[in-house]
Design a protein around this motif. Structure first.
Motif, PDB file in Angstrom:
ATOM      1  N   ALA A  56       0.825  -1.205   0.000  1.00 20.64           N
ATOM      2  CA  ALA A  56       0.000   0.000   0.000  1.00 20.64           C
ATOM      3  C   ALA A  56       0.862   1.260   0.000  1.00 20.64           C
ATOM      4  CB  ALA A  56      -0.922  -0.002   1.212  1.00 20.64           C
ATOM      5  N   ALA A  57       1.940   1.243   0.780  1.00 20.63           N
ATOM      6  CA  ALA A  57       2.809   2.417   0.846  1.00 20.63           C
ATOM      7  C   ALA A  57       3.502   2.658  -0.493  1.00 20.63           C
ATOM      8  CB  ALA A  57       3.841   2.243   1.954  1.00 20.63           C
ATOM      9  N   LYS A  58       3.994   1.594  -1.116  1.00 24.15           N
ATOM     10  CA  LYS A  58       4.692   1.757  -2.399  1.00 24.15           C
ATOM     11  C   LYS A  58       3.733   2.233  -3.481  1.00 24.15           C
ATOM     12  CE  LYS A  58       8.150  -1.749  -1.294  1.00 24.15           C
ATOM     13  NZ  LYS A  58       8.562  -3.165  -1.516  1.00 24.15           N
ATOM     14  N   ALA A  59       2.528   1.684  -3.511  1.00 28.61           N
ATOM     15  CA  ALA A  59       1.557   2.122  -4.507  1.00 28.61           C
ATOM     16  C   ALA A  59       1.235   3.604  -4.345  1.00 28.61           C
ATOM     17  CB  ALA A  59       0.283   1.294  -4.393  1.00 28.61           C
ATOM     18  N   ALA A  60       1.053   4.033  -3.091  1.00 26.25           N
ATOM     19  CA  ALA A  60       0.750   5.446  -2.842  1.00 26.25           C
ATOM     20  C   ALA A  60       1.907   6.343  -3.275  1.00 26.25           C
ATOM     21  CB  ALA A  60       0.427   5.653  -1.366  1.00 26.25           C
ATOM     22  N   LEU A  61       3.133   5.946  -2.929  1.00 32.24           N
ATOM     23  CA  LEU A  61       4.296   6.759  -3.284  1.00 32.24           C
ATOM     24  C   LEU A  61       4.453   6.848  -4.793  1.00 32.24           C
ATOM     25  CD1 LEU A  61       6.770   5.443  -0.568  1.00 32.24           C
ATOM     26  CD2 LEU A  61       5.779   7.731  -0.667  1.00 32.24           C
ATOM     27  N   TRP A  62       4.215   5.763  -5.494  1.00 35.13           N
ATOM     28  CA  TRP A  62       4.321   5.792  -6.956  1.00 35.13           C
ATOM     29  C   TRP A  62       3.244   6.675  -7.573  1.00 35.13           C
ATOM     30  CZ3 TRP A  62       5.152  -0.204  -7.525  1.00 35.13           C
ATOM     31  CH2 TRP A  62       6.482  -0.496  -7.268  1.00 35.13           C
ATOM     32  N   GLN A  63       2.138   6.846  -6.863  1.00 35.35           N
ATOM     33  CA  GLN A  63       1.041   7.680  -7.349  1.00 35.35           C
ATOM     34  C   GLN A  63       1.146   9.120  -6.850  1.00 35.35           C
ATOM     35  OE1 GLN A  63      -2.225   5.405  -5.827  1.00 35.35           O
ATOM     36  NE2 GLN A  63      -2.111   3.852  -7.447  1.00 35.35           N
ATOM     37  N   GLY A  64       2.270   9.458  -6.204  1.00 31.90           N
ATOM     38  CA  GLY A  64       2.466  10.815  -5.726  1.00 31.90           C
ATOM     39  C   GLY A  64       1.758  11.114  -4.427  1.00 31.90           C
ATOM     40  N   ARG A  65       1.352  10.053  -3.719  1.00 32.24           N
ATOM     41  CA  ARG A  65       0.683  10.221  -2.429  1.00 32.24           C
ATOM     42  C   ARG A  65       1.541   9.552  -1.359  1.00 32.24           C
ATOM     43  NH1 ARG A  65      -3.211   7.348  -1.572  1.00 32.24           N
ATOM     44  NH2 ARG A  65      -2.995   5.748  -3.175  1.00 32.24           N
ATOM     45  N   SER A  66       0.970   9.325  -0.176  1.00 28.87           N
ATOM     46  CA  SER A  66       1.640   8.560   0.867  1.00 28.87           C
ATOM     47  C   SER A  66       0.592   7.820   1.677  1.00 28.87           C
ATOM     48  CB  SER A  66       2.462   9.476   1.785  1.00 28.87           C
ATOM     49  OG  SER A  66       1.614  10.307   2.567  1.00 28.87           O
ATOM     50  N   LEU A  67       0.999   6.696   2.253  1.00 27.23           N
ATOM     51  CA  LEU A  67       0.078   5.946   3.103  1.00 27.23           C
ATOM     52  C   LEU A  67      -0.235   6.737   4.365  1.00 27.23           C
ATOM     53  CD1 LEU A  67      -1.571   3.422   3.566  1.00 27.23           C
ATOM     54  CD2 LEU A  67       0.478   2.282   4.439  1.00 27.23           C
ATOM     55  N   ALA A  68       0.755   7.443   4.914  1.00 31.43           N
ATOM     56  CA  ALA A  68       0.495   8.296   6.075  1.00 31.43           C
ATOM     57  C   ALA A  68      -0.511   9.380   5.720  1.00 31.43           C
ATOM     58  CB  ALA A  68       1.795   8.926   6.581  1.00 31.43           C
ATOM     59  N   GLY A  69      -0.419   9.921   4.498  1.00 34.37           N
ATOM     60  CA  GLY A  69      -1.377  10.932   4.065  1.00 34.37           C
ATOM     61  C   GLY A  69      -2.782  10.373   4.007  1.00 34.37           C
ATOM     62  N   GLN A  70      -2.925   9.135   3.519  1.00 25.69           N
ATOM     63  CA  GLN A  70      -4.247   8.522   3.501  1.00 25.69           C
ATOM     64  C   GLN A  70      -4.776   8.334   4.921  1.00 25.69           C
ATOM     65  OE1 GLN A  70      -4.639   4.773   1.403  1.00 25.69           O
ATOM     66  NE2 GLN A  70      -6.711   4.433   2.180  1.00 25.69           N
ATOM     67  N   MET A  71      -3.908   7.875   5.812  1.00 21.48           N
ATOM     68  CA  MET A  71      -4.328   7.705   7.214  1.00 21.48           C
ATOM     69  C   MET A  71      -4.801   9.030   7.802  1.00 21.48           C
ATOM     70  SD  MET A  71      -1.352   5.165   8.639  1.00 21.48           S
ATOM     71  CE  MET A  71      -1.297   3.431   8.198  1.00 21.48           C
TER      72      MET A  71
END
Length: 295
Positions: free
Chosen positions: A122-137
Motif C-alpha cells: 500500500a505504501a509503495k503504490a501510494a508513493l508511486w502515485q504521488g501520495r503517501s500511506l500516512a497521508g491517507q491515514m
C-alpha cells in the motif's frame, strides 16, 4: 504559520480521503454503549469503527478520537479501543468513559479488518502515485473528525485526540492542521526526524510514515508547535529507541518556543526508566489531562 499549515495540510491529504457511513449497530459492553460503525472510502473500501459512550449518559459529551498504534500487530486496529494492546496500560474506551468522555477509533489502512492489503504494498503504490500511506491515514482521521463533529451526542467544541506510537505521530500531525482538535495527548513517538536519520533510528519506523519532502517543509518540533495554544500532552520514555533524549530535546525546544510565543498548556512527561510503552503514571496523567481540558 498559516502558509506552513496549508502546505502541511496538502501533504497530509486533508480533504482527499472522505468516508461515508454505511451502517451502525449498538450493543452494551460492561458499562459502555458500543456502536459498531461501518464506513466506505471514496474507492469503495469498507472501513470498520468503534464508538464508545458511557452507559446511561444523557446529552452531548466530549469525545476523543483514538488513533490506534502499529506495533507490527496488523490484526488489532480499532479493537485497541476496547481490548487495548501490550504497549498500553489497558483499553482507552472504558477508561475515558469512566471520566465521562466518549471515544471513536477507526481501522487505519492495512490494519484490523483492512489487513488483507499489506503495508509495504500500500505504501509503495501510494508513493508511486504521488501520495503517501500516512497521508491517507491522516485524511481518514480528518474524516473521523468530520463524523464526530456532526453527531448530536458529541460536543463539537470538546473533541480531543489520543494516540500511542503510530497513533501519536498521526495525532500531532492531525492536530497541527485541523483546528477542531481541542486537546491532544500523544505518547511514545515524539522526536526530531533529522536527528533520527543521523543516528539511523529512523529505520525503526515503518514505510507507511514516509512522506516525501516533509523535512523540507518542517521538522516535527515545528509541526507540534502548530497545535499551540491548544493543550498538548507529550509522554515519552527515555529508553525508547524511537524517542532518544537528544532527538526529543531538539524537537521539544522548538515546540516549547511556539507555545511561549502564543500561550497554552504544553506538558512533557518523561519516564527515565521506560521504553516504548505507556506507564501507569503516564496513563493517569493522560486521563487527568483530558478531564481538565475537555470536561
Amino acid at each position: 504559520m498559516t502558509s506552513l499549515r496549508d502546505s502541511l495540510a496538502r501533504r497530509f491529504e486533508r480533504e482527499s480521503h472522505p468516508l461515508t457511513q454505511t451502517g451502525a449497530s449498538r450493543e452494551d459492553h460492561e458499562g459502555l454503549e458500543v456502536t459498531r460503525l461501518s464506513f466506505r472510502t471514496r474507492a469503495g473500501e469498507p472501513v470498520r469503527g468503534l464508538f464508545c459512550r458511557p452507559a446511561g449518559a444523557s446529552g452531548p459529551l466530549p469525545a476523543v478520537l483514538n488513533i490506534h498504534a502499529h506495533g507490527n500487530q496488523y490484526g488489532i486496529g480499532c479493537l485497541e479501543l476496547l481490548r487495548g494492546r501490550p504497549a498500553l496500560q489497558g483499553p482507552m474506551g472504558p477508561a475515558l468513559a469512566a471520566s465521562g468522555i466518549q471515544s471513536l477509533c477507526l481501522d487505519m489502512p492495512c490494519f484490523g479488518a483492512r489487513a488483507s492489503v499489506g503495508e509495504s504494498a500500500a505504501a509503495k503504490a501510494a508513493l508511486w502515485q504521488g501520495r503517501s500511506l500516512a497521508g491517507q491515514m491522516l485524511g481518514e482521521c480528518h474524516a473521523a473528525l468530520d463524523w464526530l463533529a456532526v453527531q448530536p451526542l458529541v460536543r463539537a467544541d470538546r473533541i480531543g485526540v489520543f494516540g500511542i506510537s503510530m497513533g501519536a505521530t498521526l495525532g500531532y500531525w492531525l492536530a497541527a492542521v485541523d483546528p477542531r482538535v481541542a486537546a491532544l495527548a500523544q505518547e511514545c513517538c515524539f522526536a526530531d526526524f533529522a536527528s533520527l536519520i543521523d543516528s539511523g533510528a529512523h529505520d525503526l519506523h515503518g514505510i507507511y510514515l514516509t512522506i516525501p519532502g516533509l523535512l523540507d517543509l518542517a521538522d516535527n518540533g515545528s509541526i507540534a508547535g502548530l497545535v499551540a495554544p491548544r493543550p498538548q500532552f507529550i509522554g515519552i520514555g527515555d529508553l525508547d529507541p524511537l524517542t532518544p533524549p537528544g532527538a526529543v530535546d531538539k524537537a521539544f525546544a522548538v515546540t516549547r518556543a511556539a507555545y511561549n510565543s502564543v500561550g497554552g498548556s504544553l506538558i512533557l512527561h518523561r519516564e527515565p526508566a521506560s521504553g516504548h510503552s505507556e506507564t501507569p503514571a503516564m496513563r493517569a496523567a493522560v486521563l487527568e489531562f483530558f478531564s481538565r481540558h475537555l470536561c
